[in-house]
Design an enzyme around this catalytic site. Sequence first.
Site, PDB file in Angstrom:
ATOM      1  N   CYS A  83      36.832  28.286  33.966  1.00  0.00           N
ATOM      2  CA  CYS A  83      37.924  27.511  34.724  1.00  0.00           C
ATOM      3  C   CYS A  83      38.745  26.790  33.909  1.00  0.00           C
ATOM      4  CB  CYS A  83      37.214  26.723  35.990  1.00  0.00           C
ATOM      5  SG  CYS A  83      38.499  26.237  37.086  1.00  0.00           S
ATOM      6  N   HIS A 187      34.391  31.036  38.492  1.00  0.00           N
ATOM      7  CA  HIS A 187      33.109  30.022  38.204  1.00  0.00           C
ATOM      8  C   HIS A 187      31.703  30.893  38.284  1.00  0.00           C
ATOM      9  CE1 HIS A 187      34.952  26.212  38.503  1.00  0.00           C
ATOM     10  NE2 HIS A 187      35.868  26.836  39.160  1.00  0.00           N
ATOM     11  N   GLU A 189      28.893  29.774  37.996  1.00  0.00           N
ATOM     12  CA  GLU A 189      27.655  29.165  38.577  1.00  0.00           C
ATOM     13  C   GLU A 189      28.151  28.961  40.164  1.00  0.00           C
ATOM     14  OE1 GLU A 189      31.210  26.424  38.150  1.00  0.00           O
ATOM     15  OE2 GLU A 189      30.623  27.894  37.220  1.00  0.00           O
TER      16      GLU A 189
END
Length: 207
Positions: A83, A187, A189
């Site tokens: 990001c 992202h 995650e």
Amino acid sequence: MSANPIIVVDYNAGNLTSVMNALAHIGADAKSSRDADEIAKATRLIFPGVGAAASAMETLTRTGIGDAIKAVVKAGNPVLGICIGCQIILEESEEDGGVKTLGLIPGKAVRFKDEPGLKIPHMGWNQVNFTREHPIMKGIKSGSDFYYVHSYHPVVSAEYAFAETTYGSQTFQGMVGKDNLIATQFHQEKSGDVGLAMLKNFCDWKV
């Protein structure tokens, strides 16, 4: 923990806990650090973050962490940006009238152009189409959906671009890289199984 865990850069820029939880989920040996000397010695580094380029650069410069990240890249060890970590590795961001960034890859971060019906920031799941192969893509289909939250995106030449995504009428680069450095605007995650698979690929990447 081993003598050489993955170091996740902690510079008060947001999504650290989510990244650490994702790494724990895949069984990766990782620790977060805000110590510039420790970061500079990392054998594998993740540079995450959300928020504004100017405030992130202020922290990175003041703490010496920016120079530490450069040292890891220069040493040839694997580095992953996520990001804001994908934007700050470029030469500049047009945010706040222009912010000089780390300059690890030629290019800059630019804001989405306004267009009718387009919400900025770009937030949510979107298709990522791979334009070049990279080890962190192993076993992941081009066109898989990943999770985005951003108003700015990287603009680099084709030799540094690895994936693209379309939002409204605008197609932007969602993954950029050079040598031992790879970075994603999306992202991992927050991207479910495909995101975890990509993180696992990064952990296994032999530069």
